[in-house]
Design an enzyme around this catalytic site. Structure first.
Site, PDB file in Angstrom:
ATOM      1  NE  ARG A   6      20.014  70.455  39.444  1.00  0.00           N
ATOM      2  CZ  ARG A   6      20.164  71.612  38.798  1.00  0.00           C
ATOM      3  NH1 ARG A   6      21.369  72.161  38.699  1.00  0.00           N
ATOM      4  NH2 ARG A   6      19.131  72.212  38.230  1.00  0.00           N
ATOM      5  CD  GLU A  31      14.841  71.480  35.789  1.00  0.00           C
ATOM      6  OE1 GLU A  31      14.412  71.217  34.631  1.00  0.00           O
ATOM      7  OE2 GLU A  31      14.359  70.960  36.806  1.00  0.00           O
ATOM      8  CG  HIS A  68      18.163  68.690  35.265  1.00  0.00           C
ATOM      9  ND1 HIS A  68      18.913  69.132  36.321  1.00  0.00           N
ATOM     10  CD2 HIS A  68      19.042  68.443  34.248  1.00  0.00           C
ATOM     11  CE1 HIS A  68      20.190  69.168  35.970  1.00  0.00           C
ATOM     12  NE2 HIS A  68      20.291  68.746  34.710  1.00  0.00           N
TER      13      HIS A  68
HETATM   14  C1  DG2 Z   1      14.174  71.828  40.169  1.00  0.00           C
HETATM   15  C2  DG2 Z   1      12.749  71.581  39.799  1.00  0.00           C
HETATM   16  O1  DG2 Z   1      14.971  71.220  39.200  1.00  0.00           O
HETATM   17  O2  DG2 Z   1      11.909  72.364  40.539  1.00  0.00           O
HETATM   18  O3  DG2 Z   1      15.022  73.816  39.155  1.00  0.00           O
HETATM   19  O4  DG2 Z   1      14.289  73.965  41.224  1.00  0.00           O
HETATM   20  O5  DG2 Z   1      15.341  68.709  38.887  1.00  0.00           O
HETATM   21  O6  DG2 Z   1      17.221  70.276  38.564  1.00  0.00           O
HETATM   22  O7  DG2 Z   1      16.278  69.879  40.883  1.00  0.00           O
HETATM   23  P1  DG2 Z   1      16.006  69.982  39.409  1.00  0.00           P
HETATM   24  C3  DG2 Z   1      14.518  73.318  40.183  1.00  0.00           C
HETATM   25  P2  DG2 Z   1      10.308  72.345  40.402  1.00  0.00           P
HETATM   26  O8  DG2 Z   1       9.962  72.745  38.981  1.00  0.00           O
HETATM   27  O9  DG2 Z   1       9.802  70.968  40.754  1.00  0.00           O
HETATM   28  O10 DG2 Z   1       9.856  73.402  41.415  1.00  0.00           O
END
Ligand code: DG2
Length: 250
Positions: free
Chosen positions: A62, A89, A184
Protein backbone atom coordinates in the site's frame (compact mmCIF):
# COMPACT_ATOMS: atom_id res chain seq x y z
CA UNK A 1 16.43 28.94 7.74
CA UNK A 2 15.42 25.93 5.70
CA UNK A 3 18.27 23.56 4.98
CA UNK A 4 16.40 20.38 4.06
CA UNK A 5 13.07 19.29 2.59
CA UNK A 6 11.32 16.15 3.78
CA UNK A 7 7.91 14.98 2.54
CA UNK A 8 5.94 12.39 4.52
CA UNK A 9 3.15 10.53 2.74
CA UNK A 10 0.81 8.01 4.34
CA UNK A 11 -0.51 5.58 1.74
CA UNK A 12 -3.95 6.20 0.24
CA UNK A 13 -7.02 4.40 1.58
CA UNK A 14 -6.41 0.62 1.74
CA UNK A 15 -8.96 -2.21 1.43
CA UNK A 16 -8.82 -2.70 5.17
CA UNK A 17 -8.99 1.02 5.97
CA UNK A 18 -12.22 0.92 3.96
CA UNK A 19 -13.46 -2.19 5.78
CA UNK A 20 -12.44 -0.86 9.21
CA UNK A 21 -10.04 -3.71 10.04
CA UNK A 22 -6.78 -3.50 12.01
CA UNK A 23 -4.07 -4.00 9.40
CA UNK A 24 -0.53 -3.67 10.74
CA UNK A 25 1.84 -5.90 8.77
CA UNK A 26 -0.91 -7.54 6.66
CA UNK A 27 -0.09 -6.65 3.07
CA UNK A 28 -3.39 -5.27 1.79
CA UNK A 29 -3.77 -3.24 -1.39
CA UNK A 30 -5.20 0.21 -2.08
CA UNK A 31 -8.86 0.83 -2.91
CA UNK A 32 -9.71 2.85 -6.01
CA UNK A 33 -10.18 5.82 -3.69
CA UNK A 34 -6.68 5.16 -2.35
CA UNK A 35 -5.24 5.13 -5.86
CA UNK A 36 -6.94 8.44 -6.64
CA UNK A 37 -5.65 9.96 -3.39
CA UNK A 38 -2.12 8.82 -4.25
CA UNK A 39 -2.18 10.32 -7.74
CA UNK A 40 -3.59 13.55 -6.35
CA UNK A 41 -0.75 13.56 -3.79
CA UNK A 42 1.66 13.74 -6.72
CA UNK A 43 -0.25 16.65 -8.21
CA UNK A 44 -0.01 18.46 -4.86
CA UNK A 45 3.78 17.99 -5.00
CA UNK A 46 3.87 19.62 -8.42
CA UNK A 47 1.61 22.49 -7.31
CA UNK A 48 3.82 23.17 -4.27
CA UNK A 49 6.96 22.77 -6.41
CA UNK A 50 8.28 20.09 -4.06
CA UNK A 51 9.75 17.49 -6.40
CA UNK A 52 11.33 14.48 -4.65
CA UNK A 53 14.89 13.47 -5.56
CA UNK A 54 14.79 10.20 -3.65
CA UNK A 55 12.13 7.87 -2.21
CA UNK A 56 12.06 5.70 0.91
CA UNK A 57 9.21 3.23 1.48
CA UNK A 58 8.19 0.40 3.77
CA UNK A 59 8.05 -3.16 2.38
CA UNK A 60 4.26 -3.01 2.16
CA UNK A 61 2.40 -2.73 -1.13
CA UNK A 62 0.00 0.00 0.00
CA UNK A 63 2.93 2.36 0.63
CA UNK A 64 4.94 1.17 -2.38
CA UNK A 65 2.00 1.61 -4.77
CA UNK A 66 1.04 4.98 -3.29
CA UNK A 67 4.55 6.27 -3.89
CA UNK A 68 4.54 4.91 -7.44
CA UNK A 69 1.21 6.55 -8.27
CA UNK A 70 2.24 9.85 -6.68
CA UNK A 71 5.60 9.93 -8.43
CA UNK A 72 3.98 8.96 -11.71
CA UNK A 73 1.63 11.93 -11.56
CA UNK A 74 4.53 14.18 -10.50
CA UNK A 75 6.59 12.86 -13.45
CA UNK A 76 9.32 11.64 -11.06
CA UNK A 77 9.12 7.87 -11.66
CA UNK A 78 12.83 7.71 -12.23
CA UNK A 79 14.13 8.74 -8.82
CA UNK A 80 16.12 6.20 -6.77
CA UNK A 81 14.27 4.14 -4.17
CA UNK A 82 15.18 2.40 -0.92
CA UNK A 83 12.81 0.25 1.09
CA UNK A 84 12.97 -1.02 4.63
CA UNK A 85 10.89 -3.05 7.08
CA UNK A 86 11.80 -0.29 9.55
CA UNK A 87 9.23 1.96 7.81
CA UNK A 88 6.51 -0.72 7.99
CA UNK A 89 3.28 -0.07 9.81
CA UNK A 90 3.25 -0.86 13.53
CA UNK A 91 2.70 -4.64 13.91
CA UNK A 92 -0.81 -4.76 15.37
CA UNK A 93 -0.35 -8.14 17.08
CA UNK A 94 -3.47 -10.20 17.77
CA UNK A 95 -5.62 -7.31 16.51
CA UNK A 96 -4.49 -7.85 12.88
CA UNK A 97 -7.53 -8.77 10.80
CA UNK A 98 -9.99 -7.78 13.57
CA UNK A 99 -12.84 -5.36 13.00
CA UNK A 100 -12.22 -2.01 14.74
CA UNK A 101 -15.88 -1.36 15.60
CA UNK A 102 -16.35 -4.92 16.94
CA UNK A 103 -13.15 -4.59 19.01
CA UNK A 104 -14.39 -1.32 20.49
CA UNK A 105 -17.74 -2.93 21.33
CA UNK A 106 -16.10 -6.00 22.88
CA UNK A 107 -13.34 -4.37 24.94
CA UNK A 108 -14.65 -0.84 25.56
CA UNK A 109 -13.34 2.63 24.84
CA UNK A 110 -10.44 2.65 27.30
CA UNK A 111 -8.83 -0.63 26.21
CA UNK A 112 -9.51 0.12 22.53
CA UNK A 113 -7.76 3.49 22.72
CA UNK A 114 -4.96 2.06 24.85
CA UNK A 115 -4.22 -0.43 22.07
CA UNK A 116 -4.61 2.11 19.26
CA UNK A 117 -2.93 5.15 20.74
CA UNK A 118 -1.03 4.54 23.99
CA UNK A 119 2.72 4.91 23.62
CA UNK A 120 3.81 1.75 25.39
CA UNK A 121 0.96 -0.79 25.61
CA UNK A 122 1.19 -3.32 22.76
CA UNK A 123 -1.77 -5.56 21.86
CA UNK A 124 -1.32 -9.27 22.72
CA UNK A 125 1.16 -10.98 20.35
CA UNK A 126 -0.06 -12.64 17.17
CA UNK A 127 0.44 -16.43 17.08
CA UNK A 128 2.90 -17.64 14.42
CA UNK A 129 0.26 -19.99 12.99
CA UNK A 130 -2.37 -17.24 12.69
CA UNK A 131 -3.57 -16.63 9.11
CA UNK A 132 -2.49 -12.99 9.49
CA UNK A 133 1.04 -13.73 10.74
CA UNK A 134 4.03 -12.62 8.61
CA UNK A 135 6.62 -14.96 10.15
CA UNK A 136 6.86 -16.98 6.93
CA UNK A 137 6.59 -14.01 4.58
CA UNK A 138 9.49 -13.92 2.08
CA UNK A 139 9.69 -10.13 2.50
CA UNK A 140 11.11 -10.62 6.01
CA UNK A 141 13.24 -13.73 5.40
CA UNK A 142 16.41 -11.68 5.98
CA UNK A 143 15.27 -10.52 9.43
CA UNK A 144 16.60 -12.53 12.37
CA UNK A 145 13.70 -14.28 14.06
CA UNK A 146 14.26 -12.54 17.39
CA UNK A 147 13.74 -9.08 15.91
CA UNK A 148 10.75 -10.07 13.77
CA UNK A 149 7.81 -8.50 15.63
CA UNK A 150 4.70 -10.40 16.80
CA UNK A 151 3.20 -7.20 18.17
CA UNK A 152 4.38 -3.62 18.67
CA UNK A 153 3.44 -0.48 20.56
CA UNK A 154 4.40 2.93 19.19
CA UNK A 155 7.50 2.97 21.39
CA UNK A 156 8.71 -0.20 19.67
CA UNK A 157 8.13 1.46 16.30
CA UNK A 158 10.15 4.54 17.31
CA UNK A 159 13.00 2.27 18.38
CA UNK A 160 13.13 0.23 15.16
CA UNK A 161 12.42 3.20 12.87
CA UNK A 162 15.09 5.62 14.20
CA UNK A 163 18.14 3.62 13.01
CA UNK A 164 16.76 3.86 9.47
CA UNK A 165 16.10 7.58 9.91
CA UNK A 166 19.68 8.24 10.95
CA UNK A 167 21.42 5.74 8.67
CA UNK A 168 19.41 6.06 5.46
CA UNK A 169 17.15 9.13 5.38
CA UNK A 170 19.28 11.77 7.10
CA UNK A 171 22.24 11.23 4.70
CA UNK A 172 19.91 11.90 1.75
CA UNK A 173 18.67 15.10 3.39
CA UNK A 174 22.21 16.19 4.17
CA UNK A 175 23.15 15.61 0.55
CA UNK A 176 20.54 18.24 -0.32
CA UNK A 177 17.96 15.82 -1.70
CA UNK A 178 14.25 16.50 -1.36
CA UNK A 179 13.29 13.25 0.30
CA UNK A 180 9.92 11.48 0.10
CA UNK A 181 9.02 8.92 2.76
CA UNK A 182 5.96 6.80 1.87
CA UNK A 183 4.80 4.86 4.89
CA UNK A 184 1.93 4.35 7.35
CA UNK A 185 -0.27 5.94 9.99
CA UNK A 186 1.77 4.72 12.93
CA UNK A 187 5.27 4.55 11.43
CA UNK A 188 4.81 8.19 10.41
CA UNK A 189 3.44 9.08 13.86
CA UNK A 190 6.70 7.65 15.21
CA UNK A 191 8.75 9.84 12.88
CA UNK A 192 6.70 12.98 13.56
CA UNK A 193 7.05 12.33 17.32
CA UNK A 194 10.80 12.35 16.88
CA UNK A 195 10.94 15.38 14.54
CA UNK A 196 8.66 17.57 16.64
CA UNK A 197 9.81 16.28 20.02
CA UNK A 198 6.24 15.33 20.99
CA UNK A 199 5.85 13.79 24.46
CA UNK A 200 4.83 10.18 25.05
CA UNK A 201 1.41 11.38 26.26
CA UNK A 202 0.72 14.03 23.62
CA UNK A 203 1.46 11.73 20.69
CA UNK A 204 -1.83 9.91 21.46
CA UNK A 205 -3.68 12.90 19.99
CA UNK A 206 -1.79 12.96 16.69
CA UNK A 207 -3.35 11.33 13.62
CA UNK A 208 -2.06 11.21 10.05
CA UNK A 209 -4.50 11.33 7.11
CA UNK A 210 -4.17 9.08 4.04
CA UNK A 211 -2.69 10.34 0.79
CA UNK A 212 -1.91 13.98 1.65
CA UNK A 213 1.77 14.99 1.51
CA UNK A 214 3.08 16.54 4.73
CA UNK A 215 6.04 18.83 4.05
CA UNK A 216 8.70 19.38 6.70
CA UNK A 217 11.28 22.05 6.12
CA UNK A 218 14.16 21.28 8.47
CA UNK A 219 17.00 23.48 9.65
CA UNK A 220 20.63 22.42 9.63
CA UNK A 221 20.10 20.63 12.96
CA UNK A 222 17.16 18.68 11.44
CA UNK A 223 14.64 20.64 13.51
CA UNK A 224 11.32 21.58 11.85
CA UNK A 225 11.26 25.24 10.78
CA UNK A 226 7.49 25.11 11.35
CA UNK A 227 6.45 22.69 14.12
CA UNK A 228 4.12 20.01 12.73
CA UNK A 229 5.15 20.71 9.16
CA UNK A 230 2.59 21.72 6.55
CA UNK A 231 0.02 19.58 4.76
CA UNK A 232 -0.07 20.45 1.07
CA UNK A 233 -3.88 20.38 1.25
CA UNK A 234 -4.63 21.60 4.80
CA UNK A 235 -8.44 21.52 4.49
CA UNK A 236 -8.59 17.96 3.18
CA UNK A 237 -6.05 16.97 5.85
CA UNK A 238 -8.16 18.39 8.69
CA UNK A 239 -11.25 16.46 7.56
CA UNK A 240 -9.30 13.24 7.01
CA UNK A 241 -7.61 13.51 10.43
CA UNK A 242 -11.06 13.56 12.07
CA UNK A 243 -12.02 10.43 10.11
CA UNK A 244 -8.90 8.56 11.33
CA UNK A 245 -9.61 9.66 14.90
CA UNK A 246 -13.15 8.31 14.73
CA UNK A 247 -12.37 4.92 13.21
CA UNK A 248 -14.36 2.14 14.82
CA UNK A 249 -17.15 4.57 15.73
CA UNK A 250 -20.31 4.78 13.71
C1 DG2 B 1 -3.67 1.35 10.18
C2 DG2 B 1 -3.64 2.31 11.32
O1 DG2 B 1 -2.45 1.46 9.51
O2 DG2 B 1 -4.67 2.08 12.18
O3 DG2 B 1 -2.77 -0.77 10.78
O4 DG2 B 1 -4.96 -0.54 10.85
O5 DG2 B 1 -1.69 3.41 8.03
O6 DG2 B 1 -1.13 1.09 7.39
O7 DG2 B 1 -3.53 1.90 7.28
P1 DG2 B 1 -2.21 1.97 7.98
C3 DG2 B 1 -3.81 -0.10 10.64
P2 DG2 B 1 -4.94 2.94 13.51
O8 DG2 B 1 -3.73 2.79 14.41
O9 DG2 B 1 -5.21 4.37 13.13
O10 DG2 B 1 -6.18 2.26 14.12
Amino acid sequence: DTAYKLVLLRHGESDWNRKGLFTGWVDVDLTETGETEAARGGQLLIDADVLPDVLHTSLQRRAIRTAQLALDSADRNWIPVRRSWRLNERHYGALQGKDKAATLAEFGEEQFMLWRRSYDTPPPPLADDDEYSQVNDAAYAGLPDEIRPRTECLKDVVERMLPYWYDAIVPDLQAGRTTLVAAHGNSLRALVKHLDGISDDAIAGLNIPTGIPLLYELDADLRPVTPGGRYLDPEAAAAAIEAVKNQGRK
